[in-house]
Design a protein around this motif. Structure first.
Motif, mmCIF file in Angstrom:
data_model
loop_
_atom_site.group_PDB
_atom_site.id
_atom_site.type_symbol
_atom_site.label_atom_id
_atom_site.label_comp_id
_atom_site.label_asym_id
_atom_site.label_seq_id
_atom_site.Cartn_x
_atom_site.Cartn_y
_atom_site.Cartn_z
ATOM 1 N N UNK A 110 -1.718 92.749 -60.376
ATOM 2 C CA UNK A 110 -1.032 93.492 -59.353
ATOM 3 C C UNK A 110 -0.077 92.645 -58.929
ATOM 4 N N UNK A 111 1.036 93.111 -58.420
ATOM 5 C CA UNK A 111 1.963 92.073 -57.819
ATOM 6 C C UNK A 111 2.392 92.867 -56.358
ATOM 7 N N UNK A 112 2.949 92.702 -55.292
ATOM 8 C CA UNK A 112 3.423 93.442 -54.566
ATOM 9 C C UNK A 112 3.939 93.557 -53.924
ATOM 10 N N UNK A 113 4.903 94.121 -54.057
ATOM 11 C CA UNK A 113 6.502 93.946 -53.466
ATOM 12 C C UNK A 113 6.375 95.115 -52.122
ATOM 13 N N UNK B 249 7.661 91.021 -65.768
ATOM 14 C CA UNK B 249 6.145 90.396 -65.266
ATOM 15 C C UNK B 249 6.013 90.002 -66.529
ATOM 16 N N UNK B 250 5.105 91.550 -67.069
ATOM 17 C CA UNK B 250 4.433 91.482 -68.310
ATOM 18 C C UNK B 250 5.511 90.425 -69.392
ATOM 19 N N UNK B 251 6.387 90.432 -69.760
ATOM 20 C CA UNK B 251 7.375 89.969 -70.703
ATOM 21 C C UNK B 251 7.286 87.960 -70.087
ATOM 22 N N UNK B 252 6.912 87.675 -68.865
ATOM 23 C CA UNK B 252 7.242 86.374 -68.460
ATOM 24 C C UNK B 252 6.009 85.805 -68.332
ATOM 25 N N UNK B 253 4.506 86.918 -68.389
ATOM 26 C CA UNK B 253 3.398 86.109 -68.658
ATOM 27 C C UNK B 253 3.164 86.106 -70.611
ATOM 28 N N UNK C 87 -5.051 93.986 -73.590
ATOM 29 C CA UNK C 87 -5.751 93.835 -72.469
ATOM 30 C C UNK C 87 -6.027 93.749 -70.951
ATOM 31 N N UNK C 88 -4.937 93.085 -70.568
ATOM 32 C CA UNK C 88 -4.467 93.159 -69.375
ATOM 33 C C UNK C 88 -3.556 93.889 -68.668
ATOM 34 N N UNK C 89 -3.667 94.644 -66.981
ATOM 35 C CA UNK C 89 -2.506 95.781 -66.746
ATOM 36 C C UNK C 89 -1.950 95.520 -66.079
ATOM 37 N N UNK C 90 -0.484 95.649 -65.787
ATOM 38 C CA UNK C 90 0.341 94.996 -65.142
ATOM 39 C C UNK C 90 0.317 96.191 -64.294
ATOM 40 N N UNK C 91 0.535 95.985 -62.645
ATOM 41 C CA UNK C 91 1.243 96.982 -61.605
ATOM 42 C C UNK C 91 1.378 96.243 -60.608
ATOM 43 N N UNK C 92 2.212 97.500 -60.147
ATOM 44 C CA UNK C 92 2.844 96.521 -58.608
ATOM 45 C C UNK C 92 2.449 98.130 -57.508
ATOM 46 N N UNK C 93 2.050 96.969 -56.542
ATOM 47 C CA UNK C 93 1.952 97.526 -55.392
ATOM 48 C C UNK C 93 2.957 97.717 -53.922
ATOM 49 N N UNK C 94 2.768 98.206 -53.233
ATOM 50 C CA UNK C 94 4.181 98.826 -52.253
ATOM 51 C C UNK C 94 3.088 98.386 -50.519
ATOM 52 N N UNK C 95 3.580 97.777 -50.534
ATOM 53 C CA UNK C 95 2.892 96.618 -49.249
ATOM 54 C C UNK C 95 3.235 97.935 -48.014
ATOM 55 N N UNK C 96 2.637 97.688 -47.077
ATOM 56 C CA UNK C 96 2.530 98.860 -45.703
ATOM 57 C C UNK C 96 3.751 98.122 -44.685
ATOM 58 N N UNK C 97 3.229 97.056 -44.400
ATOM 59 C CA UNK C 97 4.436 96.318 -43.531
ATOM 60 C C UNK C 97 5.300 95.226 -44.492
ATOM 61 N N UNK C 98 6.575 94.744 -43.315
ATOM 62 C CA UNK C 98 7.748 93.616 -44.074
ATOM 63 C C UNK C 98 7.264 92.726 -43.429
ATOM 64 N N UNK C 99 5.962 92.152 -43.787
ATOM 65 C CA UNK C 99 6.430 90.859 -43.185
ATOM 66 C C UNK C 99 5.991 89.915 -44.425
ATOM 67 N N UNK C 100 6.249 88.283 -44.089
ATOM 68 C CA UNK C 100 6.119 87.423 -45.781
ATOM 69 C C UNK C 100 4.841 87.637 -45.469
ATOM 70 N N UNK C 101 3.566 87.421 -44.509
ATOM 71 C CA UNK C 101 1.850 86.700 -44.715
ATOM 72 C C UNK C 101 1.882 88.207 -45.777
ATOM 73 N N UNK C 102 0.614 87.433 -46.240
ATOM 74 C CA UNK C 102 -0.438 88.299 -47.088
ATOM 75 C C UNK C 102 -0.818 87.923 -48.555
#
Length: 209
Positions: free
Chosen positions: A98-101, A20-24, A41-56
């Motif tokens: 942050x990106x939610x996976x 993602x950083x290379x893409x940005x 100076x931009x931290x790139x992170x990911x977060x794990x979504x708690x529920x397997x739903x498409x919305x959010x």
């Protein structure tokens, strides 16, 4: 900051936040509208979504300064600031992207690109730790989220027209299951969301500003 494994580790791993950083970096290099952004100076992170739903939430940008880039503000009569966030080398971050996976990765290809540009566009043109602010009540997205995303779609088209290498964004053509199956494990960096704290509680090494 921590490095996390999203699936069972194998010999081959896919570093999601690195890609993602290379893409940005490439989007910033090819689009003059984003030239003010310094990804160091931009931290790139990911977060794990708690529920397997498409919305959010699919992605978010966390500014680490207050309005106008001020490191300190007053709330309830006390001076407060955001806890300092730095990378492994000690460089201070101004934003957390942050990106939610798996939710983000399960968008269609074009929507993923729009989402990335959507969050980058939120970064203030002054690159001062604040967000880009629009006049009126809807200071983050103007008066229309749909119009905002349409404009991001135009930026996607312009970026693609400028010929970025396919290998840079090929991973976005997979959904999460396909990406995990292809690489065996998805890894990346996770940043804890910093707190807003009274200035007086911070040690000198973590002072604001």
């Amino acid at each position: 900051m921590e490095r996390s494994i999203f699936a069972q580790p194998t010999v081959v791993r896919f570093d999601f936040t690195l890609h993602i950083r290379r893409l940005c970096d490439d989007m910033i290099a090819r689009l003059p509208e984003l030239a003010h952004i310094d990804m160091q100076q931009v931290a790139v992170s990911f977060c794990q979504t708690r529920k397997p739903v498409a919305h959010g939430i699919f992605a978010s940008l966390t500014p680490l300064r207050f309005a106008g880039g001020n490191p300190v503000t007053t709330r309830r009569g006390r001076q407060v600031c955001v806890e300092r966030v730095s990378d492994g080398s000690g460089c201070e971050m101004l934003y957390i992207l942050s990106f939610y996976l798996p939710r983000f990765q399960n968008l269609d290809f074009r929507e993923k690109l729009i989402t990335v540009l959507h969050e980058l566009w939120h970064i203030s043109p002054e690159f001062n730790g604040d967000i880009r602010r629009h006049a009126g009540r809807y200071h983050a997205h103007t008066h229309s989220q749909a119009e905002y995303d349409e404009e991001m779609g135009h930026l996607v088209d312009r970026w693609l027209e400028r010929g970025p290498p396919e290998e840079l964004y090929a991973f976005l053509r997979d959904d999460f299951r396909q990406l995990a199956a292809r690489h065996g494990a998805i890894v990346g960096i996770k940043y804890r969301r910093p707190r807003i704290v009274p200035v007086s509680t911070l040690p000198a090494s973590s002072s604001c500003g």
